[in-house]
Scaffold this active site. Structure first.
Site, PDB file in Angstrom:
ATOM      1  N   GLY A 142     -10.987  -4.244   6.155  1.00  0.00           N
ATOM      2  CA  GLY A 142     -11.905  -4.882   7.099  1.00  0.00           C
ATOM      3  C   GLY A 142     -12.243  -6.317   6.740  1.00  0.00           C
ATOM      4  O   GLY A 142     -13.301  -6.831   7.138  1.00  0.00           O
ATOM      5  N   ASP A 187       0.833  -1.200   0.000  1.00  0.00           N
ATOM      6  CA  ASP A 187       0.000   0.000   0.000  1.00  0.00           C
ATOM      7  C   ASP A 187       0.867   1.248   0.000  1.00  0.00           C
ATOM      8  O   ASP A 187       1.490   1.559   1.011  1.00  0.00           O
ATOM      9  CB  ASP A 187      -0.899   0.014   1.244  1.00  0.00           C
ATOM     10  N   SER A 247      -4.603  -6.643   8.953  1.00  0.00           N
ATOM     11  CA  SER A 247      -4.605  -6.964  10.384  1.00  0.00           C
ATOM     12  C   SER A 247      -5.043  -8.397  10.654  1.00  0.00           C
ATOM     13  O   SER A 247      -4.505  -9.041  11.552  1.00  0.00           O
ATOM     14  CB  SER A 247      -5.499  -5.975  11.135  1.00  0.00           C
ATOM     15  N   HIS A 251      -0.529  -1.056  -4.664  1.00  0.00           N
ATOM     16  CA  HIS A 251      -1.785  -0.300  -4.615  1.00  0.00           C
ATOM     17  C   HIS A 251      -1.417   1.165  -4.412  1.00  0.00           C
ATOM     18  O   HIS A 251      -1.045   1.566  -3.311  1.00  0.00           O
ATOM     19  CB  HIS A 251      -2.644  -0.835  -3.459  1.00  0.00           C
ATOM     20  N   GLY A 308      -6.536   4.457   3.477  1.00  0.00           N
ATOM     21  CA  GLY A 308      -5.629   5.276   4.264  1.00  0.00           C
ATOM     22  C   GLY A 308      -5.082   4.599   5.505  1.00  0.00           C
ATOM     23  O   GLY A 308      -3.997   4.938   5.970  1.00  0.00           O
ATOM     24  N   PHE A 309      -5.821   3.588   6.043  1.00  0.00           N
ATOM     25  CA  PHE A 309      -5.364   2.948   7.278  1.00  0.00           C
ATOM     26  C   PHE A 309      -5.782   1.486   7.329  1.00  0.00           C
ATOM     27  O   PHE A 309      -6.827   1.120   6.784  1.00  0.00           O
ATOM     28  CB  PHE A 309      -5.965   3.678   8.481  1.00  0.00           C
ATOM     29  N   GLY A 310      -4.991   0.669   8.015  1.00  0.00           N
ATOM     30  CA  GLY A 310      -5.382  -0.699   8.284  1.00  0.00           C
ATOM     31  C   GLY A 310      -6.268  -0.739   9.519  1.00  0.00           C
ATOM     32  O   GLY A 310      -6.430   0.275  10.210  1.00  0.00           O
ATOM     33  N   GLY A 311      -6.882  -1.899   9.777  1.00  0.00           N
ATOM     34  CA  GLY A 311      -7.645  -2.086  11.010  1.00  0.00           C
ATOM     35  C   GLY A 311      -8.982  -1.367  11.069  1.00  0.00           C
ATOM     36  O   GLY A 311      -9.560  -1.225  12.154  1.00  0.00           O
ATOM     37  N   ASP A 331     -10.815  -4.831  -0.417  1.00  0.00           N
ATOM     38  CA  ASP A 331      -9.745  -4.388   0.473  1.00  0.00           C
ATOM     39  C   ASP A 331     -10.277  -3.538   1.622  1.00  0.00           C
ATOM     40  O   ASP A 331     -10.877  -2.498   1.386  1.00  0.00           O
ATOM     41  CB  ASP A 331      -8.767  -3.549  -0.361  1.00  0.00           C
TER      42      ASP A 331
HETATM   43  C1  DX5 Z   1      -6.127   0.631   3.439  1.00  0.00           C
HETATM   44  C2  DX5 Z   1      -5.299  -0.351   2.678  1.00  0.00           C
HETATM   45  C3  DX5 Z   1      -5.563  -1.773   3.083  1.00  0.00           C
HETATM   46  C4  DX5 Z   1      -5.292  -2.077   4.538  1.00  0.00           C
HETATM   47  C5  DX5 Z   1      -6.135  -3.268   4.917  1.00  0.00           C
HETATM   48  O1  DX5 Z   1      -6.175   1.829   2.773  1.00  0.00           O
HETATM   49  O2  DX5 Z   1      -5.517  -0.204   1.298  1.00  0.00           O
HETATM   50  O3  DX5 Z   1      -4.853  -2.677   2.278  1.00  0.00           O
HETATM   51  O4  DX5 Z   1      -3.964  -2.339   4.746  1.00  0.00           O
HETATM   52  O5  DX5 Z   1      -5.997  -3.498   6.274  1.00  0.00           O
HETATM   53  P1  DX5 Z   1      -7.082  -4.332   7.090  1.00  0.00           P
HETATM   54  O6  DX5 Z   1      -7.168  -5.685   6.427  1.00  0.00           O
HETATM   55  O7  DX5 Z   1      -6.513  -4.378   8.453  1.00  0.00           O
HETATM   56  O8  DX5 Z   1      -8.370  -3.576   6.995  1.00  0.00           O
END
Ligand code: DX5
Length: 229
Positions: A179, A37, A200, A68, A144-147, A177
């Site tokens: 959650g 990412d 995550s 990505h 923008g963020f994981g989790g 992609d």
């Molecule tokens: C968010 C990223 C995702 C993120 C997914 O903008 O594009 O790839 O890392 O993380 P999870 O699976 O924890 O939602």
């Protein structure tokens, strides 16, 4: 392992101090790719990896490196990441008025092209481009963020993207992609997704990457068996 459904671990949630090891662990677990990412602090309010990370990972793995690009304008970065060893370049429909030119650029470098759609962006905006794409990424969270928490309203768009691809007989992957975990995996595969990006839910669990990968893959297959019923 049933290969109709693919899991694409997102290294955004990996332990950066053990990145090589973590990538090799998901390869051993059965992944066919990893997602990298790339965030520029403009298209999304976060900063992550540069081309140097792709260049460092390339010699360590045979996995497909899927980049990505959450950057704007993506056209300024395509050559850089392709030269660093990316196999697939995914850019956002919202990030450039020149999507067709970007796809031509990616193909001209011998790479696969994917386009990503934010939750608020309708699939209809790809209507002039379907025949050119190897992959459509339906964001199931705002990038923008994981989790983050999965947005259930995106299931309708996954179904419509799968419908268009079936109707036109296209060879195009439907990737999701954000959650994605053991509770949401079957929902998205039942809706028609065949590639699940997961951060995550792969890298956080205490029992390790391999167990997390098997668990998520098994949950995803439930959706496939439900969709054929
Ligand atoms: C968010 C990223 C995702 C993120 C997914 O903008 O594009 O790839 O890392 O993380 P999870 O699976 O924890 O939602």
């Amino acid at each position: 392992m049933n290969s109709t459904i693919k899991i694409a671990p997102s290294i955004l949630s990996a332990d950066f101090m053990r990145l090589a090891e973590q990538v090799q662990a998901v390869e051993a677990a059965g992944a066919d790719r990893v997602q990298i990412d790339v965030m520029d602090g403009r298209f999304v309010p976060n900063l992550t990896f540069g081309a140097a990370t792709v260049r460092a990972l390339r010699p360590l793995t045979r996995l497909t490196l899927e980049v990505h690009l959450m950057v704007t304008p993506p056209e300024d970065f395509i050559s850089l990441f392709a030269a660093a060893g990316a196999d697939t370049l995914i850019f956002h429909q919202e990030a450039t008025p020149h999507s067709h030119r970007c796809i031509q650029h990616v193909h001209g470098l011998g790479k696969s092209a994917g386009m990503a759609l934010n939750p608020s962006t309708p699939a209809a905006l790809l209507n002039e481009l379907w025949d050119e794409l190897q992959l459509v990424l339906v964001m199931t969270v705002n990038p923008g963020f994981g989790g983050q928490k999965f947005i259930p309203q995106t299931l309708k768009k996954i179904r419509s993207v799968r419908g268009i691809i079936e109707e036109r007989g296209l060879n195009c992957e439907v990737e999701v992609d954000g959650g994605i975990n053991v509770s949401t995996a079957a929902l998205v595969t039942k809706a028609g997704a065949n590639v699940l990006v997961a951060g995550s839910s792969i890298f956080d669990p205490s029992d390790g990457v391999a167990a997390a990968y098997q668990r998520l893959h098994a949950a995803a297959l439930h959706g496939v068996s439900e969709s054929v019923r």
